[in-house]
Scaffold this motif. Structure first.
Motif, PDB file in Angstrom:
ATOM      1  N   SER A   9       2.756 -46.102  -6.899  1.00  0.00           N
ATOM      2  CA  SER A   9       3.481 -44.875  -7.218  1.00  0.00           C
ATOM      3  C   SER A   9       3.256 -43.798  -6.163  1.00  0.00           C
ATOM      4  N   GLY A  24       9.395 -54.392 -10.663  1.00  0.00           N
ATOM      5  CA  GLY A  24       9.087 -55.770 -11.014  1.00  0.00           C
ATOM      6  C   GLY A  24       8.573 -55.892 -12.431  1.00  0.00           C
ATOM      7  N   HIS A  29       2.549 -52.352 -18.923  1.00  0.00           N
ATOM      8  CA  HIS A  29       2.826 -51.395 -19.991  1.00  0.00           C
ATOM      9  C   HIS A  29       2.455 -51.994 -21.351  1.00  0.00           C
ATOM     10  N   LYS A  48      -1.330 -52.360 -21.751  1.00  0.00           N
ATOM     11  CA  LYS A  48      -1.968 -51.060 -21.943  1.00  0.00           C
ATOM     12  C   LYS A  48      -1.723 -50.538 -23.359  1.00  0.00           C
ATOM     13  N   THR A  73       3.352 -38.615  -6.721  1.00  0.00           N
ATOM     14  CA  THR A  73       1.952 -38.396  -7.095  1.00  0.00           C
ATOM     15  C   THR A  73       1.464 -39.569  -7.934  1.00  0.00           C
ATOM     16  N   ASP A  74       0.157 -39.756  -7.898  1.00  0.00           N
ATOM     17  CA  ASP A  74      -0.434 -40.844  -8.673  1.00  0.00           C
ATOM     18  C   ASP A  74      -0.585 -40.412 -10.125  1.00  0.00           C
ATOM     19  N   ASN A  75       0.291 -40.862 -10.954  1.00  0.00           N
ATOM     20  CA  ASN A  75       0.243 -40.446 -12.351  1.00  0.00           C
ATOM     21  C   ASN A  75       0.205 -41.633 -13.308  1.00  0.00           C
ATOM     22  N   SER A  76      -0.139 -42.797 -12.757  1.00  0.00           N
ATOM     23  CA  SER A  76      -0.042 -43.988 -13.598  1.00  0.00           C
ATOM     24  C   SER A  76      -1.031 -43.978 -14.754  1.00  0.00           C
ATOM     25  N   ASN A  77      -2.192 -43.329 -14.545  1.00  0.00           N
ATOM     26  CA  ASN A  77      -3.185 -43.360 -15.613  1.00  0.00           C
ATOM     27  C   ASN A  77      -2.979 -42.268 -16.648  1.00  0.00           C
ATOM     28  N   ARG A 104       3.978 -41.064 -21.042  1.00  0.00           N
ATOM     29  CA  ARG A 104       5.044 -41.997 -21.435  1.00  0.00           C
ATOM     30  C   ARG A 104       4.509 -43.421 -21.645  1.00  0.00           C
ATOM     31  N   GLU A 105       3.349 -43.704 -20.994  1.00  0.00           N
ATOM     32  CA  GLU A 105       2.812 -45.064 -21.105  1.00  0.00           C
ATOM     33  C   GLU A 105       2.406 -45.415 -22.528  1.00  0.00           C
ATOM     34  N   ASN A 106       2.142 -44.385 -23.306  1.00  0.00           N
ATOM     35  CA  ASN A 106       1.758 -44.639 -24.687  1.00  0.00           C
ATOM     36  C   ASN A 106       2.961 -44.808 -25.598  1.00  0.00           C
ATOM     37  N   LYS A 107       4.105 -44.450 -25.062  1.00  0.00           N
ATOM     38  CA  LYS A 107       5.310 -44.564 -25.884  1.00  0.00           C
ATOM     39  C   LYS A 107       5.994 -45.883 -25.546  1.00  0.00           C
ATOM     40  N   LYS A 108       7.125 -46.109 -26.165  1.00  0.00           N
ATOM     41  CA  LYS A 108       7.919 -47.291 -25.850  1.00  0.00           C
ATOM     42  C   LYS A 108       8.399 -47.195 -24.415  1.00  0.00           C
ATOM     43  N   ILE A 109       8.580 -48.371 -23.783  1.00  0.00           N
ATOM     44  CA  ILE A 109       9.038 -48.358 -22.383  1.00  0.00           C
ATOM     45  C   ILE A 109      10.422 -47.709 -22.287  1.00  0.00           C
ATOM     46  N   LEU A 143      12.450 -49.704 -17.577  1.00  0.00           N
ATOM     47  CA  LEU A 143      13.066 -51.001 -17.799  1.00  0.00           C
ATOM     48  C   LEU A 143      13.921 -51.410 -16.592  1.00  0.00           C
ATOM     49  N   LYS A 187      13.544 -50.388 -13.557  1.00  0.00           N
ATOM     50  CA  LYS A 187      12.655 -50.675 -12.422  1.00  0.00           C
ATOM     51  C   LYS A 187      11.984 -52.054 -12.582  1.00  0.00           C
ATOM     52  N   ALA A 188      11.626 -52.352 -13.846  1.00  0.00           N
ATOM     53  CA  ALA A 188      10.986 -53.660 -14.078  1.00  0.00           C
ATOM     54  C   ALA A 188      11.945 -54.814 -13.797  1.00  0.00           C
ATOM     55  N   LEU A 189      13.207 -54.589 -14.122  1.00  0.00           N
ATOM     56  CA  LEU A 189      14.178 -55.679 -13.971  1.00  0.00           C
ATOM     57  C   LEU A 189      15.025 -55.570 -12.700  1.00  0.00           C
TER      58      LEU A 189
END
Lengths: 167, 527
Positions: A7, A152, A159, A162, B6-10, B14-19, B24, B26-28
């Motif tokens: 990121s 990916g 996700h 986690k 910025t590094d905000n992955s941790n 939103r990570e605690n909510k539904k994707i 989605l 970006k993942a696909l």
């Protein structure tokens, strides 16, 4: 070893890193598919043409029918699965490592060192560095600059994992 | 390049909510690449299939191994005798299922050092032909003893294994051929003895497997044919390459007219090792006491005892038929098998002793040209015993050419009439083989000596049956034994032997008399 978080890349950096990952994945997948669909394909010719300090090892692989069959199987399905993993960005770190090992085995079977000659034709002119070594180093770069959590299925997997941990 | 993220992955809530939709996507994001791959793969497969189909329609040949069915009951045991237990004689004993235990020791040791060396493995896999060796004849005591010990090794054991009693040793071939407990005989002697022994065997009612060439002279060629035809025996000439799978495919290609009008066939011999030039080792213990010299001389001109002549007999016309009889015959028989050539109209030859100035009388370089005006083609043979330059065996047609060895490859001629349209459309690329056939493509082979490499490259050592490597001599012996059992003719019978011998003699006489020669069939002479 601390890896750079995907990121933190700019969009342009991310685009080209993903492009590199997908293109290498495509190459692996196609190589695997070609071998899978050719009933006469076997690694035996390649192994018996080996040179360099690991020549004896490759000859030993070729000389044992059981091992040879396993090698052929691993080759075909390894290439296909690694290719799919790289394209889709699924379990990328594991597949990148597998890809590095596979390319390492290919490279050391036919290293373009001074004094070594091979019967199998090469498509270019090489001294120490060849396309396999470059692809191998590109995979090392992709390992150090991961992209699959950003672009990916790993993002998806990460996700879910986690979420499970937090719940 | 600026890092504008910025590094905000941790810490991203939103990570605690539904994707989310963005995550989605970006993942696909790379999933469509798989779609593109499948489409590309489909198009490539379709294109390749179209090329293959177009070529297949044109040549109607596939890559499937030819089916060779020889289901014969081997219940009846055949009792063999062997005359001549030198190098080739012992090879033929091996092909029949009898190997000296010390040779098995060597194979086992080699297999431990070199895992690709499959000689021991292949021998154990070799079919049991249900034969027994009841008589051995060799005029050199040491070779006779080796033959007896090999014949006793019925269980394929190494040294110290359980052996059968040794069979009877015969001092003369006539005694062996008169024996009542022998049904069939293998003859692996010098060339000058082939015809006399074959004729006595036929008169005694013994089936014959004779090493090539069939005869040493022209008159005896006619006599052998007459004698065998008057008898009721099964005769097989030792051209084991008759069993090569590539030749079956080559014949199929010729029958389907893949090459168009064939005008030139080029066959060659290239060796560059003393063994390949018949400079065989002289046994250190060999002497007049253990060699029956008078029997060796037989119908040949008399010469005083000479170890070189005894062990390297191929180097003298007195006992040999030279390059023409020893090596051209293999090439001719291969082409005769594929084309049914028969005896040529004429022959010219030239060459000389250019490298091995060792007292030999036969040439080490030879060129022979045989004309077949009825077939509108020439057969050219070119040989050198002092160069390994690989030249292959090439059949040249107006539309395509074919190269045959262990593999078979067909290349389209760029000026072909038959394939003109497909060449113009780019469907056929003349630089790539139109058709390739590799028997046992997935097998691993280990060939050891230069002479073995030469023979293997020309398909003379091994071929494949059902993907398994098999000794061609074993298949040839097996075919002979099966023919004895079911009363049929084997592939290299006396008619093929006649064509082989007469063609070779034409080449030899043209060389020795330095003139163009023709066959006068009525007078049974070469003019």
């Amino acid at each position: 070893m601390k890896l750079i978080k995907s990121s933190t890349y700019s969009n342009v950096q991310l685009f080209w890193l993903v492009a590199l990952r997908v293109l290498i994945g495509w190459h692996f997948l196609y190589e695997g598919m070609v071998k899978m669909t050719n009933p006469n394909w076997s690694s035996v010719g390649y192994l018996l043409d080996s040179g360099g300090f690991l020549k004896g090892f490759y000859f030993w692989l070729a000389g044992n029918p059981m091992i040879l069959r396993t090698i052929d199987y691993i080759n075909i399905w390894g290439l296909i699965v690694i290719g799919l993993g790289l394209i889709l960005g699924a379990l990328s770190r594991m597949f990148i490592i597998a890809g590095i090992i596979l390319l390492g085995l290919y490279y050391f079977s036919h290293p373009p060192f001074i004094g070594l000659r091979y019967s199998l034709p090469m498509e270019g002119s090489y001294l120490i560095v060849n396309n396999m070594l470059i692809e191998l180093v590109a995979l090392v770069v992709l390992f150090l600059f991961p992209t699959s959590r950003e672009i990916g299925l790993d993002g998806f997997i990460f996700h879910i994992k986690k979420s499970k941990l937090r719940s | 390049m600026e890092n504008n993220k910025t590094d905000n992955s941790n810490n991203d809530p939103r990570e605690n909510k539904k994707i989310g939709r963005r995550e989605l996507i970006k993942a696909l994001a790379t999933v469509p690449v798989i779609g593109a791959f499948i489409y590309g793969w489909y198009r490539k497969q379709k294109f390749d299939w179209f090329l293959k189909q177009s070529i297949r329609e044109e040549i109607r040949l596939d890559a499937v191994n030819p089916v060779i069915k020889r289901d014969v009951s081997r219940e009846r045991q055949i009792r063999l005798g062997i005359i001549g237990c030198g190098m080739r004689g012992r090879d033929l004993l091996k092909a029949a299922g009898f190997v000296h235990p010390k040779t098995i020791d060597e194979w086992k040791e080699e297999a431990l050092i070199n895992r690709i060396d499959k000689r021991y493995h292949d021998y154990l896999e070799q079919d049991d032909l249900n034969v027994v060796v009841n008589g051995v004849c060799d005029i050199f005591d040491i070779n006779a003893e080796k033959g007896l010990e090999a014949a006793a090794n019925i269980n394929r054991e190494s040294s110290g294994g359980k052996m059968d009693p040794k069979p009877k040793r015969y001092r003369t071939y006539k005694e062996l051929l008169a024996a009542g407990d022998i049904d069939a005989v293998i003859i692996a002697t010098p060339d000058h003895w082939h015809a006399p022994m074959t004729m006595v065997a036929a008169r005694e009612g013994k089936h014959v497997y004779c090493e090539k060439p069939m005869t040493w002279t022209v008159p005896e060629t006619y006599e052998v044919v007459k004698t065998i035809k008057e008898s009721n025996i099964v005769f097989q000439l030792g051209h084991q390459n008759r069993q090569n799978e590539s030749y079956f495919k080559a014949r199929e290609a010729i029958e389907k007219n893949v090459l168009g009008s064939i005008n030139l066939i080029e066959v060659t011999t290239n060796r560059n090792h003393p063994m390949g030039a018949w400079v065989y080792p002289i046994h250190p213990e060999a002497c007049p006491d253990n060699i029956d010299w008078d029997q060796f001389i037989g119908p040949a001109p008399y010469h005083e005892f000479n170890l070189e002549r005894f062990f390297r007999w191929r180097c003298w016309w007195d006992y040999s038929t030279g390059l023409s009889g020893d090596l051209f015959t293999h090439e001719f028989d291969a082409m005769n098998q594929i084309f049914v050539l028969g005896i040529p109209y004429s022959a010219v030859s030239s060459g000389g002793i250019y490298y091995y100035k060792d007292g030999r009388t036969v040439p080490d370089v030879l060129q022979s040209v045989f004309e077949y005006p009825d077939r509108n083609l020439s057969l050219v043979y070119s040989a050198s015993l002092a160069s390994n330059r690989k030249r292959g065996r090439v059949i040249m047609g107006h539309d395509a050419s074919m190269e045959i060895g262990r593999d078979l490859n067909i290349y389209v001629d760029r000026d072909s009439t038959k394939y003109k349209k497909k060449l113009e459309e780019g469907i056929i690329d003349p630089s790539l083989p139109l058709y390739s056939f590799t028997p046992g493509a997935k097998q691993v082979d280990a060939i050891t000596s230069p002479t073995e490499q030469y023979f293997a490259g020309r398909g003379l050592l091994y071929t494949y049956r059902g993907g398994k490597r098999v000794d061609t001599s074993h298949l040839h012996i097996r075919e002979w034994l099966d023919s004895i059992r079911n009363g049929t003719q084997p592939s290299c019978n006396v008619d093929r032997g006649f064509e082989e011998a007469m063609t070779a003699h034409m080449g030899t006489i043209a060389y020795r008399e330095n003139r163009k020669v023709f066959l006068d069939a009525d007078k049974q002479e070469i003019m």
